[in-house]
Design a protein around this motif. Sequence first.
Motif, PDB file in Angstrom:
ATOM      1  N   PHE A 158     -19.598  40.067  -0.799  1.00 38.37           N
ATOM      2  CA  PHE A 158     -20.299  40.165  -2.103  1.00 38.37           C
ATOM      3  C   PHE A 158     -19.798  39.552  -3.418  1.00 38.37           C
ATOM      4  CE2 PHE A 158     -22.640  43.185   0.750  1.00 38.37           C
ATOM      5  CZ  PHE A 158     -24.029  42.685   0.589  1.00 38.37           C
ATOM      6  N   THR A 159     -20.237  38.883  -4.210  1.00 39.33           N
ATOM      7  CA  THR A 159     -19.742  38.754  -5.485  1.00 39.33           C
ATOM      8  C   THR A 159     -20.819  39.522  -6.404  1.00 39.33           C
ATOM      9  OG1 THR A 159     -18.877  36.495  -5.046  1.00 39.33           O
ATOM     10  CG2 THR A 159     -19.199  36.873  -7.452  1.00 39.33           C
TER      11      THR A 159
ATOM     12  N   LEU B  31     -22.517  37.429 -17.141  1.00 43.35           N
ATOM     13  CA  LEU B  31     -21.685  38.149 -16.194  1.00 43.35           C
ATOM     14  C   LEU B  31     -20.336  37.553 -15.870  1.00 43.35           C
ATOM     15  CD1 LEU B  31     -24.106  40.417 -14.421  1.00 43.35           C
ATOM     16  CD2 LEU B  31     -22.879  40.965 -16.539  1.00 43.35           C
ATOM     17  N   ALA B  32     -20.270  36.041 -15.994  1.00 43.87           N
ATOM     18  CA  ALA B  32     -19.138  35.395 -15.093  1.00 43.87           C
ATOM     19  C   ALA B  32     -17.635  35.946 -15.339  1.00 43.87           C
ATOM     20  CB  ALA B  32     -19.136  33.946 -15.788  1.00 43.87           C
TER      21      ALA B  32
ATOM     22  N   LEU C 270     -24.848  38.231  -6.530  1.00 43.61           N
ATOM     23  CA  LEU C 270     -25.570  39.111  -7.298  1.00 43.61           C
ATOM     24  C   LEU C 270     -25.597  38.421  -8.995  1.00 43.61           C
ATOM     25  CD1 LEU C 270     -25.185  40.876  -5.062  1.00 43.61           C
ATOM     26  CD2 LEU C 270     -25.768  42.573  -6.556  1.00 43.61           C
ATOM     27  N   THR C 271     -24.497  37.769  -9.257  1.00 44.32           N
ATOM     28  CA  THR C 271     -24.317  37.179 -10.389  1.00 44.32           C
ATOM     29  C   THR C 271     -24.645  35.587 -10.518  1.00 44.32           C
ATOM     30  OG1 THR C 271     -21.972  36.270  -9.993  1.00 44.32           O
ATOM     31  CG2 THR C 271     -22.265  38.663 -10.866  1.00 44.32           C
TER      32      THR C 271
ATOM     33  N   PHE D 112     -29.596  39.377 -13.608  1.00 43.64           N
ATOM     34  CA  PHE D 112     -28.909  40.509 -12.783  1.00 43.64           C
ATOM     35  C   PHE D 112     -30.009  41.477 -12.035  1.00 43.64           C
ATOM     36  CE2 PHE D 112     -26.507  43.927 -11.683  1.00 43.64           C
ATOM     37  CZ  PHE D 112     -25.443  43.579 -10.753  1.00 43.64           C
ATOM     38  N   THR D 113     -30.286  41.608 -10.756  1.00 39.81           N
ATOM     39  CA  THR D 113     -31.302  42.504 -10.143  1.00 39.81           C
ATOM     40  C   THR D 113     -30.378  43.669  -9.717  1.00 39.81           C
ATOM     41  OG1 THR D 113     -30.853  41.566  -8.012  1.00 39.81           O
ATOM     42  CG2 THR D 113     -32.648  40.453  -9.604  1.00 39.81           C
ATOM     43  N   GLY D 114     -29.066  43.507  -9.372  1.00 40.01           N
ATOM     44  CA  GLY D 114     -28.495  44.608  -8.594  1.00 40.01           C
ATOM     45  C   GLY D 114     -28.600  44.806  -7.438  1.00 40.01           C
ATOM     46  N   PHE D 115     -29.465  43.902  -6.629  1.00 37.85           N
ATOM     47  CA  PHE D 115     -29.617  44.049  -5.276  1.00 37.85           C
ATOM     48  C   PHE D 115     -29.021  42.835  -4.444  1.00 37.85           C
ATOM     49  CE2 PHE D 115     -32.150  42.644  -1.434  1.00 37.85           C
ATOM     50  CZ  PHE D 115     -32.045  43.713  -0.700  1.00 37.85           C
ATOM     51  N   GLY D 116     -28.500  43.081  -3.420  1.00 40.26           N
ATOM     52  CA  GLY D 116     -27.749  42.052  -2.642  1.00 40.26           C
ATOM     53  C   GLY D 116     -27.914  42.177  -1.108  1.00 40.26           C
TER      54      GLY D 116
END
Length: 189
Positions: free
Chosen positions: A99-100, A33-34, A26-27, A83-87
């Motif tokens: 997930f990352t 956000l790294a 997601l990043t 960053f969408t917040g969806f994975g």
Amino acid sequence: MLYVTASQTVGPYLHIGLTALNCADLTADAPDLAAQRIVIEGRVIDGRGEPVPDGMVEIWQANPAGRYRHPEDKRELALVPGFTGFGRVPTEADGSFRFTTVKPGVVPDGDGRPQAPHIMVSVFTRGLVKHVATRMYFPDEAAANGTDAVLACVPAERRATLVAQPDGPGRYRWDVVLQGPDETVFFDI
């Protein structure tokens, strides 16, 4: 004469037509956000303790400031570019998923009370007529978890099924158990 339509379960089509929508990191499009990246790994396990190799796990979460990238979230909090917040990921042959992402910030509930940082999770697998929905909470948020209204609705002896376990710096382990004595708590939505 009318006949009852057979009910169909979710899948096993999850790998057909949905792979273009998969997002394990997601990043990836959010370089800001790294430094805050975390990894969440786990397995989806059926009622016999066997891995579910052909499932799909989706997550939806707020960003580190506690804001969702959704038109209904109009709070004056920063959005993170990319960053969408969806994975979404398919499960592997051993039922695993990964997930990352970033640890979400505090968000308000419907009454404006703060909720503990959490990630909303949906699981789709064969044998389910409808996906199951749950939440994953963080083990290093004990105080916030203790006041979370949703978590408080879960019997104390079952809450651990919703809390990930630390698995090293910036890493969390959380399994989804679909049935049995260690079944993950699922919510009606």
